[in-house]
Design a protein around this motif. Structure first.
Motif, short mmCIF file in Angstrom:
data_model
loop_
_atom_site.label_atom_id
_atom_site.label_comp_id
_atom_site.label_asym_id
_atom_site.label_seq_id
_atom_site.Cartn_x
_atom_site.Cartn_y
_atom_site.Cartn_z
N GLY A 185 -4.98 -6.60 -4.37
CA GLY A 185 -4.68 -7.61 -3.35
C GLY A 185 -5.43 -7.37 -2.06
N LEU A 186 -5.60 -6.10 -1.70
CA LEU A 186 -6.30 -5.74 -0.47
C LEU A 186 -7.82 -5.87 -0.60
CD1 LEU A 186 -4.24 -2.52 0.30
CD2 LEU A 186 -4.22 -4.60 1.70
N LEU A 190 -12.31 -9.94 -0.01
CA LEU A 190 -13.42 -9.61 0.88
C LEU A 190 -14.19 -8.43 0.30
CD1 LEU A 190 -14.63 -10.43 3.66
CD2 LEU A 190 -13.19 -8.68 4.68
N ILE A 191 -15.35 -8.69 -0.28
CA ILE A 191 -16.13 -7.66 -0.96
C ILE A 191 -16.58 -6.59 0.02
CG2 ILE A 191 -18.22 -7.20 -2.31
CD1 ILE A 191 -18.05 -10.08 -3.32
N GLY A 192 -16.24 -5.35 -0.27
CA GLY A 192 -16.73 -4.23 0.53
C GLY A 192 -15.84 -3.84 1.69
N ARG A 193 -14.75 -4.57 1.92
CA ARG A 193 -13.85 -4.24 3.03
C ARG A 193 -12.40 -4.40 2.60
NH1 ARG A 193 -16.64 -6.98 8.42
NH2 ARG A 193 -18.63 -5.89 8.26
N ILE A 194 -11.52 -3.67 3.29
CA ILE A 194 -10.09 -3.74 3.01
C ILE A 194 -9.35 -4.07 4.30
CG2 ILE A 194 -8.06 -2.33 2.43
CD1 ILE A 194 -9.68 -0.94 0.32
N LYS A 195 -8.35 -4.95 4.19
CA LYS A 195 -7.55 -5.35 5.35
C LYS A 195 -6.38 -4.38 5.50
CE LYS A 195 -5.48 -9.55 7.34
NZ LYS A 195 -6.34 -9.61 8.52
N ALA A 198 -2.53 -4.98 6.18
CA ALA A 198 -1.69 -5.52 5.10
C ALA A 198 -1.30 -4.44 4.09
CB ALA A 198 -2.43 -6.65 4.37
N ILE A 199 -1.62 -3.19 4.39
CA ILE A 199 -1.46 -2.14 3.38
C ILE A 199 0.01 -1.87 3.06
CG2 ILE A 199 -1.51 -0.13 4.96
CD1 ILE A 199 -3.40 1.20 2.85
N PHE A 200 0.87 -1.86 4.07
CA PHE A 200 2.29 -1.62 3.80
C PHE A 200 2.93 -2.77 3.02
CE2 PHE A 200 6.72 -2.39 5.14
CZ PHE A 200 7.32 -1.30 4.51
N PRO A 201 2.77 -4.03 3.46
CA PRO A 201 3.35 -5.13 2.68
C PRO A 201 2.80 -5.23 1.26
CG PRO A 201 2.74 -5.89 4.86
CD PRO A 201 2.17 -4.52 4.71
N ALA A 202 1.51 -4.94 1.10
CA ALA A 202 0.89 -5.03 -0.23
C ALA A 202 1.51 -4.01 -1.18
CB ALA A 202 -0.62 -4.81 -0.13
N PHE A 203 1.62 -2.77 -0.75
CA PHE A 203 2.20 -1.73 -1.60
C PHE A 203 3.69 -1.97 -1.84
CE2 PHE A 203 -1.71 0.58 -0.98
CZ PHE A 203 -1.81 1.34 -2.13
N ALA A 204 4.40 -2.35 -0.78
CA ALA A 204 5.84 -2.59 -0.93
C ALA A 204 6.10 -3.74 -1.91
CB ALA A 204 6.46 -2.91 0.44
#
Length: 438
Positions: A185-186, A190-195, A198-204
């Motif tokens: 999801g992260l 966007l190829i080559g980058r991570i937002k 959003a890391i906590f909501p994505a994992f949760a």
């Protein structure tokens, strides 16, 4: 009166203490808010994935016990085409609509995307199309989660995080790989980058959705790699060679499916006739080859690829069936067919590359997917979740090489190039895959 004054004084002190606490720990309100939202996403999406997986198993088993249903694939395609042509034109873009909405949030994704893609995918599998399930899971998740935008009064930036979380939950729960789901999801839009915001909501969301799917006692497929060589120069070189083959395969799939889609659109003006014609071709092809091995999800063949060396043509036939099915307008996803294509290609490569068959099948399983979606990190983690950490280095090599060799191609046209794969393509940064290919 004195008691009232005392109560007001205590209340004010409590408010001041809360304000001071939140100033010291400003992440706390953010965590509370997004844990609540992620919990709702996890419960809803995990339950939707569980229901979808049960329905899909039923449709597959019923078709395999009543093979005459494949003759009605054109009729099923026509019904899917009519449904989307007259009631679902605004959601027809599917996964690309989700990715586009992350980049440019505008209106809330219509909730009807969830039941439409569910019905379309079940019909595709029921009548014998070659498709996957991740596209359905992501679209159901996105349509369900985006309805929370108004109740929680989310702004555009927060809506992006919401959709990333939904994609993470859908992917993690449908494959039983929550960590890979979160990173997918992260990483996917966007190829080559991570937002990272959003890391906590994505994992949760991904972990909770997977827990909910498991709560409904829905079983996921398990794979096993029984032999993994020690880390040495020669096995690493062999992994690089295999990665090159997987990258070329991924790029070929991505380019061909877009080309075939364009042909269907250019040659057949009336949209509902596209899956009708495609259904005729696929059903006749199944009749001609005399096996249902290459339609549906193909899980039995994927499992077989880990146990024995499969023919070199298996991956190519599955690729042809999947491209025909999806480019004609049937619903589902590309990922499970890509698992089939990669695993059978890896299994066949063991004829030429002296690595264990199961290891090559596992490498191909995730590496072709990595190249076709530009999500190498998610695919590495997926391999570790599915096959165990021991294969990690070999899988990582294959995924990275495939990612690089596949170029700026993708099954998702709306992916934006955030970081070029090499300096020669820096002028492509900020463009979508679709823009890049034109």
């Amino acid at each position: 009166m004195t008691n009232r004054k005392q109560k007001k004084s205590v209340s004010k002190k409590t408010q001041i203490q809360f304000k001071l606490f939140f100033r010291k720990f400003p992440a706390i309100p953010y965590i509370i808010k997004w844990f609540l939202i992620s919990s709702i996403i996890g419960i809803c999406v995990g339950s939707a994935s569980a229901g979808f997986l049960v329905s899909l198993d039923w449709a597959t088993n019923f078709r395999e016990n009543h093979l005459w249903l494949i003759a009605f694939l054109p009729i099923g395609g026509l019904l899917i085409g009519l449904l989307y042509n007259y009631l679902g034109k605004d959601i027809e873009a599917g996964n690309n609509l989700l990715i586009d909405s992350i980049h440019n949030p505008k209106e809330i994704i219509p909730f009807k995307m969830a039941p439409f893609v569910y019905l379309g995918t079940i019909a595709t599998h029921f009548f014998g199309g070659s498709a996957g399930r991740e596209g359905t899971a992501l679209q159901m998740a996105g349509a369900i989660a985006d309805q929370l935008t108004k109740p929680f009064k989310l702004n555009e930036s927060e809506q992006k995080i919401l959709l990333i979380s939904a994609i993470s939950a859908g992917f993690g729960s449908i494959f039983g790989t929550p960590l890979a789901g979160a990173i997918f999801g992260l990483e996917v839009f966007l190829i080559g980058r991570i937002k990272y915001n959003a890391i906590f909501p994505a994992f949760a969301s991904a972990i909770l959705a997977d827990l909910v799917t498991n709560f409904w006692q829905v079983k996921h497929t398990h794979y096993h790699i029984d032999s993994i060589p020690q880390i040495e120069i020669l096995p690493i070189v062999y992994s690089i060679i295999a990665g090159i083959a997987f990258g070329i395969c991924a790029a070929s799939f991505s380019k061909t499916i877009h080309y075939a889609t364009a042909i269907f659109k250019n040659k057949i003006a009336y949209a509902p006739f596209r899956p009708f014609i495609g259904g005729i071709i696929v059903s006749l092809a199944v009749l001609a080859i005399g096996t249902t091995k290459y339609i549906g999800l193909g899980i039995p063949t994927i499992l077989q690829s880990f146990d024995q060396q499969l023919p070199i043509y298996d991956f190519a036939i599955k690729m042809a069936f999947t491209i025909l099915t999806l480019s004609a307008g049937f619903k589902g996803g590309e990922v499970t067919p890509l698992f089939f294509i990669g695993a059978t290609l890896g299994s066949a490569l063991s004829l030429f590359i002296p690595l264990p068959t199961a290891l090559l099948a596992g490498m191909g399983f995730v590496a072709v997917f990595a190249g076709a979606t530009n999500t190498p990190l998610a695919c590495m983690i997926m391999a570790i979740e599915l096959f165990g950490a021991e294969c990690g280095i070999y899988v990582a090599i294959a995924c990275v090489v495939s990612y690089l060799l596949s170029g700026h191609n993708s099954i998702y046209n709306k992916q934006v190039i955030g970081e070029a794969k090499n300096s020669r393509y820096n002028n492509h940064i900020g463009k979508t895959i679709n823009d890049n290919n034109h």
